[in-house]
Design a protein around this motif. Structure first.
Motif, PDB file in Angstrom:
ATOM      1  N   PRO A 149      -0.419  44.775  18.450  1.00 30.50           N
ATOM      2  CA  PRO A 149      -1.756  44.637  18.513  1.00 30.50           C
ATOM      3  C   PRO A 149      -2.305  43.344  18.870  1.00 30.50           C
ATOM      4  CG  PRO A 149      -1.001  45.344  16.289  1.00 30.50           C
ATOM      5  CD  PRO A 149       0.082  44.965  17.053  1.00 30.50           C
ATOM      6  N   ALA A 150      -3.334  43.227  19.538  1.00 22.58           N
ATOM      7  CA  ALA A 150      -3.855  41.950  20.145  1.00 22.58           C
ATOM      8  C   ALA A 150      -2.777  41.187  21.426  1.00 22.58           C
ATOM      9  CB  ALA A 150      -4.297  41.005  19.330  1.00 22.58           C
ATOM     10  N   MET A 185      -4.823  43.922  24.156  1.00 24.57           N
ATOM     11  CA  MET A 185      -4.810  45.070  23.575  1.00 24.57           C
ATOM     12  C   MET A 185      -5.846  44.896  22.424  1.00 24.57           C
ATOM     13  SD  MET A 185      -2.756  47.578  24.633  1.00 24.57           S
ATOM     14  CE  MET A 185      -2.469  48.454  23.003  1.00 24.57           C
ATOM     15  N   GLY A 187      -6.835  44.573  18.807  1.00 22.72           N
ATOM     16  CA  GLY A 187      -6.306  44.014  17.349  1.00 22.72           C
ATOM     17  C   GLY A 187      -6.059  44.932  16.383  1.00 22.72           C
TER      18      GLY A 187
END
Length: 187
Positions: A149-150, A185, A187
């Motif tokens: 994530p992120a 991407m 989070g």
């Protein structure tokens, strides 16, 4: 070609020589690599390299992933399938004495399969220009769970690519014939 900054600053990497025309070996120039790392470290988004798990797709000589290790990334996984590039990559990992922090996966970056480990925080994507391989590699990495994530993706291409659906554009710059796009991407 050398490491620009960090603990291995000034280390000369193995010369590409004649390279491999079929594999389209085109190492990122020192100037462009320095600009990329300035964006990642001083670009107003915090230091995106320090402590990162790095995935270097279409790794070639490994200069981008090795530069990240020199600047504080915790590990780097290199994905490359070209015979000449793999030999250079292995040599460069040895020159930097980074065997304990690296993994080399001999496979097509557009078909990495399923990731069985933790997702990567920082992804370098430097495919042969103009063949649509960056889009395929990103889609395969998203589908295979390769991205945390992120995660931030640094994509080098001959023309400015459009961000794939679901990814946010952080920055986009041109350095000569190289366009560098930073994506994130969700989070």
């Amino acid at each position: 070609m050398r490491i620009i900054g960090g603990r291995s600053r000034g280390l000369h990497l193995a010369p590409v020589g004649a390279g491999d025309a079929q594999a389209q070996l085109r190492p990122t120039s020192d100037r462009v690599r320095e600009s990329i790392f300035n964006l990642l470290i001083n670009g107003g988004h915090g230091n995106l390299v320090q402590g990162a798990r790095v995935l270097d797709l279409f790794a070639g000589t490994g200069a981008l992933g090795l530069e990240a290790l020199s600047r504080g990334a915790t590990s780097a996984t290199f994905v490359e399938q070209g015979k000449v590039a793999l030999a250079l990559l292995t040599r460069n990992i040895a020159l930097m004495r980074a065997e304990g922090e690296t993994e080399v996966r001999r496979r097509d970056a557009t078909q990495p399969g399923e990731n069985r480990g933790t997702g990567y925080d920082l992804v370098f994507l430097d495919p042969p220009y103009g063949k649509g391989l960056g889009e395929k590699a990103i889609a395969a990495c998203v589908a295979g769970g390769w991205l945390a994530p992120a995660a931030v993706i640094v994509w080098e291409e001959g023309t400015a690519p459009l961000p794939p659906a679901g990814l946010d554009l952080i920055d986009q710059r041109r350095y000569g014939d190289t366009h560098v796009t930073l994506l994130r991407m969700p989070g």
